[in-house]
Design an enzyme around this catalytic site. Structure first.
Site, PDB file in Angstrom:
ATOM      1  N   LYS A  47       5.117   0.010  10.607  1.00  0.00           N
ATOM      2  CA  LYS A  47       4.159   0.168  11.716  1.00  0.00           C
ATOM      3  C   LYS A  47       4.863   0.775  12.950  1.00  0.00           C
ATOM      4  CE  LYS A  47       1.192  -1.694   8.880  1.00  0.00           C
ATOM      5  NZ  LYS A  47       0.658  -3.036   8.727  1.00  0.00           N
TER       6      LYS A  47
HETATM    7  C1  LIG Z   1      -0.073  -4.009   7.754  1.00  0.00           C
HETATM    8  C2  LIG Z   1      -1.498  -4.387   7.871  1.00  0.00           C
HETATM    9  C3  LIG Z   1      -1.947  -5.713   7.896  1.00  0.00           C
HETATM   10  C4  LIG Z   1      -1.041  -6.867   7.611  1.00  0.00           C
HETATM   11  O1  LIG Z   1       0.055  -6.894   8.426  1.00  0.00           O
HETATM   12  P1  LIG Z   1       1.254  -7.888   8.116  1.00  0.00           P
HETATM   13  O2  LIG Z   1       1.990  -7.951   9.431  1.00  0.00           O
HETATM   14  O3  LIG Z   1       2.059  -7.263   7.021  1.00  0.00           O
HETATM   15  O4  LIG Z   1       0.680  -9.204   7.738  1.00  0.00           O
HETATM   16  C5  LIG Z   1      -3.280  -5.961   8.128  1.00  0.00           C
HETATM   17  N1  LIG Z   1      -4.171  -4.961   8.293  1.00  0.00           N
HETATM   18  C6  LIG Z   1      -3.779  -3.675   8.261  1.00  0.00           C
HETATM   19  C7  LIG Z   1      -4.797  -2.608   8.486  1.00  0.00           C
HETATM   20  C8  LIG Z   1      -2.445  -3.337   8.026  1.00  0.00           C
HETATM   21  O5  LIG Z   1      -2.063  -2.061   7.952  1.00  0.00           O
END
Ligand SMILES: *Cc1c(COP(=O)(O)O)cnc(C)c1O
Length: 378
Positions: A188
């Site tokens: 991210k």
């Molecule tokens: C990455 C992601 C999540 C989950 O995030 P984590 O921190 O890995 O639990 C939820 N929703 C979306 C759209 C994502 O891309």
């Protein structure tokens, strides 16, 4: 292999984590609230509650809004499975709203139609989770208007979108939502390894999320049903989990926040460069909705003969990926009555989708290689 995404860890980040390791606190201590304040400040939100993942943050957000058995949660099929799973954690029924074919975001017109039908059938949702796919905000004013009209609550899944702006306001200010959730998974925009955070302007929701994050236990006399029995005393006033963020994660996040503007600016530069270089090729480039500054988590394109193009790119060392397999077509959801054909726009997009590499450290030479390999494959 050029990956589709990756973190960028600098010396400052490493120093920040090492400092914490030498300090008195490893689990939630003084750095977690500093990280929360930094994100709240960036977003212009009154409160921030950090958690050990965005999935946990979405879960405590649903809990704070009182989502439970007999309630309904709606999200989009074009998302990571977690956006829907949190409804199941709470015992709610989950349903989906199809996406806009141009932006791949929750389509407010389809949402309005579905709400109109649900109102007549007595099946209105309690919580709707729009997803800021690829890093750009959904049309939050439109979704917020519908929330007021039909009486549902809104959690923005902004896992892709920290640092993005919508109508000149930062994503996360909760101007048209109850809660906004970010992910700090390494692919991210900023990372804490694992980690997530929820912003809100409602002190009651922040307090409920804090309780849900830490066993439902409090040392705050104002939240107890009788007076303290001494300095050791705590009360468990509701059911909660252990979803706390560690000090190492918060220190990494705080240090990464210093570079958020650089991260987003670089991703925008690279996306603009892709736009220019891919112009004229037989593919569909991503489109931004009006007044959106994207954080550009992903650069999703659509191509004919996706499986072959995908295989050829991987074989040439380009770490492409696909976002997302429509959630409702997963076996878990098919066993709950959903199936192919239910959300045709998300399915048609998925059939042609490829995410090509985009991350802070991607060089222009890497990007040229990606475009060259793509040109060959097409
Ligand atoms: C990455 C992601 C999540 C989950 O995030 P984590 O921190 O890995 O639990 C939820 N929703 C979306 C759209 C994502 O891309």
């Amino acid at each position: 292999m050029i990956p589709y995404g990756r973190q960028d860890i600098g010396d400052e980040d490493i120093r920040a984590v090492l400092d914490v390791l030498k300090s008195d606190f490893l689990t939630q201590g003084p750095v977690v609230p500093r990280f929360e304040a930094a994100v709240a400040g960036q977003c212009g939100a009154a409160h921030a509650v950090a958690a050990n993942s965005a999935t946990s943050a979405l879960h405590i957000a649903c809990m704070a809004l009182g989502l439970g058995p007999g309630d309904r949660l709606w999200t989009v099929p074009n998302t990571f499975v977690a956006s829907a799973n949190v409804g199941v954690y709470c015992g709610a029924e989950v349903d989906f709203v199809d996406i806009d074919p141009a932006t791949y975001l929750m389509c407010p017109a389809r949402l309005a139609e579905k709400l109109d039908r649900a109102e007549r059938e007595g099946t209105l949702p309690k919580v709707v989770i729009p997803v800021h796919f690829a890093g750009q905000s959904c049309d939050m004013a439109a979704i917020g208007d519908l929330a007021r009209r039909y009486g549902f609550r809104v959690i923005e899944d902004a896992s892709h979108a920290i640092g993005a702006r919508h109508r000149d306001r930062p994503v996360g200010d909760c101007a048209h939502s109850d809660i906004c959730v970010f992910s700090f998974h390494p692919v991210k925009i900023i990372t804490t390894a694992e980690g997530g955070l929820a912003t809100t302007n409602d002190p009651g929701l922040a307090q409920r999320m804090e309780l849900a994050r830490s066993h439902g236990v409090t040392r705050d006399p104002a939240l107890m049903d009788k007076s303290s029995e001494g300095g050791w005393y705590y009360q468990m006033v509701t059911l909660g989990y252990n979803y706390r963020m560690t000090e190492m994660q918060a220190a990494l996040g705080l240090s990464q926040m210093d570079r958020l503007a650089d991260f987003v600016a670089r991703r925008n530069t690279l996306a603009d460069r892709y736009d220019a270089m891919l112009d004229g090729l037989p593919l569909v480039r991503p489109v931004l909705g009006p007044a959106n500054l994207s954080a550009w988590h992903l650069y999703p394109i659509q191509v004919e003969d996706r499986a072959r193009v995908f295989g050829q790119l991987r074989a040439s060392g380009i770490g492409v990926n696909v976002h997302y397999i429509p959630v409702h077509t997963q076996p878990f959801w098919q066993a709950r009555g959903f199936g192919p054909g239910d959300f045709p726009v998300a399915e048609a997009y998925y059939a042609r989708a490829i995410s090509i590499p985009l991350y802070f450290g991607l060089t222009e030479a890497d990007q040229d290689r990606v475009v060259e390999a793509l040109r060959d494959a097409l």
